[in-house]
Structure formats: structure tokens, C-alpha cells
Design an enzyme around this catalytic site. Structure first.
Site, PDB file in Angstrom:
ATOM      1  N   LYS A   1       0.827  -1.212   0.000  1.00 17.25           N
ATOM      2  CA  LYS A   1       0.000   0.000   0.000  1.00 17.25           C
ATOM      3  C   LYS A   1       0.856   1.255   0.000  1.00 17.25           C
ATOM      4  O   LYS A   1       0.476   2.273  -0.580  1.00 17.25           O
ATOM      5  CB  LYS A   1      -0.952   0.009   1.199  1.00 17.25           C
TER       6      LYS A   1
ATOM      7  N   LYS B   1      -4.694  -8.843  -6.216  1.00 17.71           N
ATOM      8  CA  LYS B   1      -5.981  -9.083  -5.585  1.00 17.71           C
ATOM      9  C   LYS B   1      -6.999  -8.027  -6.014  1.00 17.71           C
ATOM     10  O   LYS B   1      -6.643  -6.886  -6.263  1.00 17.71           O
ATOM     11  CB  LYS B   1      -5.724  -9.072  -4.077  1.00 17.71           C
TER      12      LYS B   1
ATOM     13  N   LYS C   1     -11.330  -2.925  -3.131  1.00 19.59           N
ATOM     14  CA  LYS C   1     -12.225  -1.755  -3.197  1.00 19.59           C
ATOM     15  C   LYS C   1     -11.492  -0.546  -3.705  1.00 19.59           C
ATOM     16  O   LYS C   1     -12.026   0.272  -4.424  1.00 19.59           O
ATOM     17  CB  LYS C   1     -12.678  -1.337  -1.803  1.00 19.59           C
TER      18      LYS C   1
HETATM   19  P1  ATP Z   1      -8.898  -1.877   0.541  1.00 19.43           P
HETATM   20  O1  ATP Z   1      -8.478  -1.855  -0.891  1.00 19.43           O
HETATM   21  O2  ATP Z   1      -9.412  -0.542   1.008  1.00 19.43           O
HETATM   22  O3  ATP Z   1      -7.879  -2.480   1.463  1.00 19.43           O
HETATM   23  P2  ATP Z   1     -10.302  -4.401   0.451  1.00 19.43           P
HETATM   24  O4  ATP Z   1     -11.174  -4.723  -0.704  1.00 19.43           O
HETATM   25  O5  ATP Z   1      -8.967  -5.046   0.543  1.00 19.43           O
HETATM   26  O6  ATP Z   1     -10.189  -2.815   0.563  1.00 19.43           O
HETATM   27  P3  ATP Z   1     -10.733  -4.728   3.295  1.00 19.43           P
HETATM   28  O7  ATP Z   1     -11.705  -3.877   4.025  1.00 19.43           O
HETATM   29  O8  ATP Z   1      -9.271  -4.406   3.410  1.00 19.43           O
HETATM   30  O9  ATP Z   1     -11.159  -4.745   1.749  1.00 19.43           O
HETATM   31  O10 ATP Z   1     -10.919  -6.244   3.721  1.00 19.43           O
HETATM   32  C1  ATP Z   1     -12.150  -6.728   4.242  1.00 19.43           C
HETATM   33  C2  ATP Z   1     -12.188  -8.249   4.180  1.00 19.43           C
HETATM   34  O11 ATP Z   1     -12.326  -8.674   2.820  1.00 19.43           O
HETATM   35  C3  ATP Z   1     -10.910  -8.925   4.704  1.00 19.43           C
HETATM   36  O12 ATP Z   1     -11.291 -10.100   5.394  1.00 19.43           O
HETATM   37  C4  ATP Z   1     -10.171  -9.280   3.460  1.00 19.43           C
HETATM   38  O13 ATP Z   1      -9.298 -10.397   3.633  1.00 19.43           O
HETATM   39  C5  ATP Z   1     -11.317  -9.621   2.518  1.00 19.43           C
HETATM   40  N1  ATP Z   1     -10.917  -9.412   1.127  1.00 19.43           N
HETATM   41  C6  ATP Z   1     -10.566  -8.233   0.568  1.00 19.43           C
HETATM   42  N2  ATP Z   1     -10.274  -8.422  -0.722  1.00 19.43           N
HETATM   43  C7  ATP Z   1     -10.425  -9.741  -0.969  1.00 19.43           C
HETATM   44  C8  ATP Z   1     -10.260 -10.560  -2.119  1.00 19.43           C
HETATM   45  N3  ATP Z   1      -9.876 -10.028  -3.274  1.00 19.43           N
HETATM   46  N4  ATP Z   1     -10.515 -11.879  -2.024  1.00 19.43           N
HETATM   47  C9  ATP Z   1     -10.913 -12.434  -0.853  1.00 19.43           C
HETATM   48  N5  ATP Z   1     -11.086 -11.717   0.276  1.00 19.43           N
HETATM   49  C10 ATP Z   1     -10.851 -10.399   0.222  1.00 19.43           C
HETATM   50 MG    MG Z   2      -7.646  -4.516   2.120  1.00 16.98          MG
END
Ligand code: ATP
Ligand code: MG
Length: 338
Positions: free
Chosen positions: A117, A200, A203
Site C-alpha cells: 500500500k 488481488k 475496493k
Molecule cells: P482496501 O483496498 O481498502 O484495502 P479491500 O477490498 O482489501 O479494501 P478490506 O476492508 O481491506 O477490503 O478487507 C475486508 C475483508 O475482505 C478482509 O477479510 C479481506 O481479507 C477480505 N478481502 C478483501 N479483498 C479480498 C479478495 N480479493 N478476495 C478475498 N477476500 C478479500
Molecule cells: Mg484490504
């Protein structure tokens, strides 16, 4: 010293840092729903974590409600699970500070998510982004949670939580904090970006085309899968045939997770199929699963007062569990309570 036994309890959370994605749904929310009823479940909208990167204040409250709406629409029941947003329970920040003094800088330096990040800009990111995993340890341990369902990307942070609990227990000669288990299972613990199968889906990713949002309409979902990067080969006869084909493997895993099936079963059903057949089938399945949830999300989002009421009630219940644990932590540390 006799080891205490801890009541089985689940804690997990999602940051309101943007709209929910299919990765959040399959890797987190769907699995949260699966654990509801099995043991006590506490699910948080972790807004303190969201501000580790800039959030427009006008958007943050809305994004917080949207994650809550996603939880509710996917089947989390506020009478069965405790649902709340983190900033309403002060104990997270308070225990987070104690853990900042337990965690070691060397441990933080090994966190791969921070490196990803921060990128080349590590000097300019917030101190909060660096300290985030110790706040995450506080989120979990404030409830003595024994199980944390997360996606694969959070495994290292749950391991750090275990290290923090163990060091606290060791330093203070206690067995006060549990050594929490990460729960990372099923076919979609790491849903990949649709434009790059080595990264991955997130969001906060740059392009909207790289992710499916839980609120995308049917046409958008179909278009995004159609444009998803793949290789030219058809689907193989066995799962081994997907080795070295990350984009293809990702679409098969997504299908399996949406269908409550397995990648092996998906390959058995679609062996030899080209993308012209598989991608529309995947889009139809995704729409069938997501449309009812996104419709319910938009219904809920039209009644923000109801979401706020649910979060306030959840926060009150969360505080009841958290406050005695924080008080005991303060006593163990030696803080004077006069
Ligand atoms: P950001 O980009 O802001 O970090 P994010 O999509 O990674 O957002 P988080 O809020 O960091 O979302 O994570 C929330 C939950 O979703 C965590 O348990 C994380 O492991 C899961 N998660 C996030 N992205 C994935 C993915 N691509 N596949 C499976 N699980 C995911
Ligand atoms: Mg995340």
C-alpha cells in the site's frame, strides 16, 4: 498457572474505504453469514482503519452505512450477530495504543500489505497505515475473539495478532489474551483483479473494470466479465491444467464460490469450454447471486436511520463485552484507576 478457556467467539470487519467488491463478498461477508449461529459472532465496519488513507468526511458516513447494508442484505441478522462501526466503541483505540507498545517495529516492517500500500511513497503515508495491524489486533482481542474469518491477504495480520497476544501474555505473566485462529477456507479466499490475475481485487483498486462491485447492475457485471483478461486456451479437463493460468483459475474459483461448489466440479462441468461460453455463464451466475443482495442494499440505503439504529444497538452490545476486557487489561498493565 491454569490456562483459561475462552468462549468461542468470532470477530471480523471490513473497512468503509469504498464500495464493496465481489472479493469482500466471497472472501468475507458470505463466510461471515456461514459462521452466524455456529458461535457468537461480532462483525464490525472498521472506520478507524479506513482513515489510514484519506477519506472524504462527507463520504465516510455513507460508505460506513453501505458496508452495514451489505452485511444485512447478505444475511447477517442483527439479533444473532453484533453489527456496529468501530469508532462507536472507544475501546478499540484504547487497546490499540497498549498494543502499539507491545508490538515491535521489526514486526511491522515485515507486513507485506504495508509495503504494497505504501509503494514507493513510504515516507509520506500516514503513521496510522503503518500501525494498522496493531489496531487490528486490538479489534480482535478486545472481544477475546477465538476465530477470525478473513481473506488470504489478512493472514499475516492475524498472525501478528497472535504474536501480540503471546508477547502481552508473556511480558505480564498472564494468559489473559487468547491466541486467535485465522479462518481462511473455501475456494475464494483470494479473489483476483479481473485485469491482472496476479493482483488481488480491492475496493480501493485504481480501475472500476478490475473489480465487480456488489452494487453493479447486470449489464455492468456482464461487461466486466466479458472484458476480464484471460488467455486464449479453453478450459482444461482437470484442475492441474489451470497451473500457470492465474486469470483462468480466478474465474473458475469465482464460479465455484458463487455456486457453493468446488473448482474441480466447475472444471468437470465446463471442460473444453471456451471463454465465449464460460464468461456469460459466470456473469449469469454472478447476477443471480448478487442482484437480490444489491436490491436489498439499495432498499436499506434508503432508510439510513434504520441502519444507524442497528449500528447503535450493536455498539452498545459490543461495549458490554469490551469494557470489562479493557478494564482488566488496564489493571494488568498497572494503570491507576482512582
Ligand atoms: P482496501 O483496498 O481498502 O484495502 P479491500 O477490498 O482489501 O479494501 P478490506 O476492508 O481491506 O477490503 O478487507 C475486508 C475483508 O475482505 C478482509 O477479510 C479481506 O481479507 C477480505 N478481502 C478483501 N479483498 C479480498 C479478495 N480479493 N478476495 C478475498 N477476500 C478479500
Ligand atoms: Mg484490504
Amino acid at each position: 498457572m491454569t490456562e483459561p478457556t475462552f468462549t468461542p467467539r468470532v470477530f471480523s470487519g471490513i473497512k468503509p474505504s469504498g464500495g464493496l467488491t465481489l472479493g469482500n463478498y466471497l472472501g468475507a461477508i458470505k463466510r461471515f453469514v456461514g459462521m452466524q449461529g455456529e458461535m457468537e459472532t461480532i462483525y464490525c465496519v472498521v472506520d478507524l482503519h479506513a482513515i489510514t488513507v484519506w477519506q472524504d468526511p462527507a463520504e465516510l458516513a455513507n460508505a460506513t452505512r453501505e458496508v452495514a447494508a451489505g452485511y444485512l442484505a447478505a444475511g447477517l441478522d442483527p439479533t444473532q450477530s453484533i453489527l456496529f462501526n468501530q469508532s462507536q466503541v472507544a475501546g478499540h483505540a484504547e487497546l490499540g495504543w497498549v498494543f502499539n507498545c507491545v508490538a515491535r517495529v521489526g514486526w511491522m516492517n515485515r507486513m507485506t500489505q504495508f509495503k504494497d500500500k505504501a509503494g514507493t511513497n513510504a515516507e509520506k503515508v500516514s503513521l496510522g497505515l503503518y500501525a494498522y495491524p496493531s489496531l487490528m489486533a486490538a479489534d480482535i482481542l478486545l472481544y477475546h475473539a477465538t476465530h477470525v474469518p478473513v481473506g488470504e491477504d489478512q493472514k499475516q495480520h492475524v498472525e501478528l495478532t497472535r504474536d501480540i497476544a503471546a508477547k502481552f501474555n508473556h511480558d505480564f505473566g498472564t494468559a489473559f489474551f487468547p491466541i486467535t485462529e485465522p479462518v481462511i477456507d473455501g475456494p475464494a479466499t483470494r479473489v483476483m483483479n479481473l485485469r491482472d490475475g496476479t493482483r488481488k481485487m480491492s475496493k480501493s483498486g485504481e480501475s472500476d473494470m478490475e473489480r465487480i462491485n456488489m452494487t453493479d447492475d447486470a449489464d455492468t457485471i456482464a461487461k466486466k466479465f466479458k472484458k476480464a483478461k484471460t488467455d486464449p486456451a479453453a478450459l482444461p479437463d482437470t484442475l492441474d491444467g489451470l497451473a500457470g493460468r492465474p486469470e483462468a483459475r480466478n474465474l473458475v474459483d469465482i464460479y465455484a464460490a458463487l455456486d457453493d461448489s468446488t473448482p474441480e466440479a466447475v472444471i468437470a462441468a465446463y471442460q473444453g469450454a471456451g471463454w465465449g461460453r464460460f464468461k456469460p455463464a459466470l456473469a449469469d451466475l454472478a447476477v443471480a447471486k448478487l442482484a437480490p443482495i444489491s436490491q436489498e442494499m439499495s432498499r436499506l440505503m434508503n432508510d439510513p436511520a434504520e441502519i444507524d439504529r442497528i449500528l447503535a444497538q450493536g455498539a452498545a452490545r459490543a461495549r458490554q463485552i469490551a469494557e470489562p476486557i479493557l478494564k482488566q487489561t488496564y489493571d494488568i498493565v498497572g494503570f491507576l484507576r482512582s
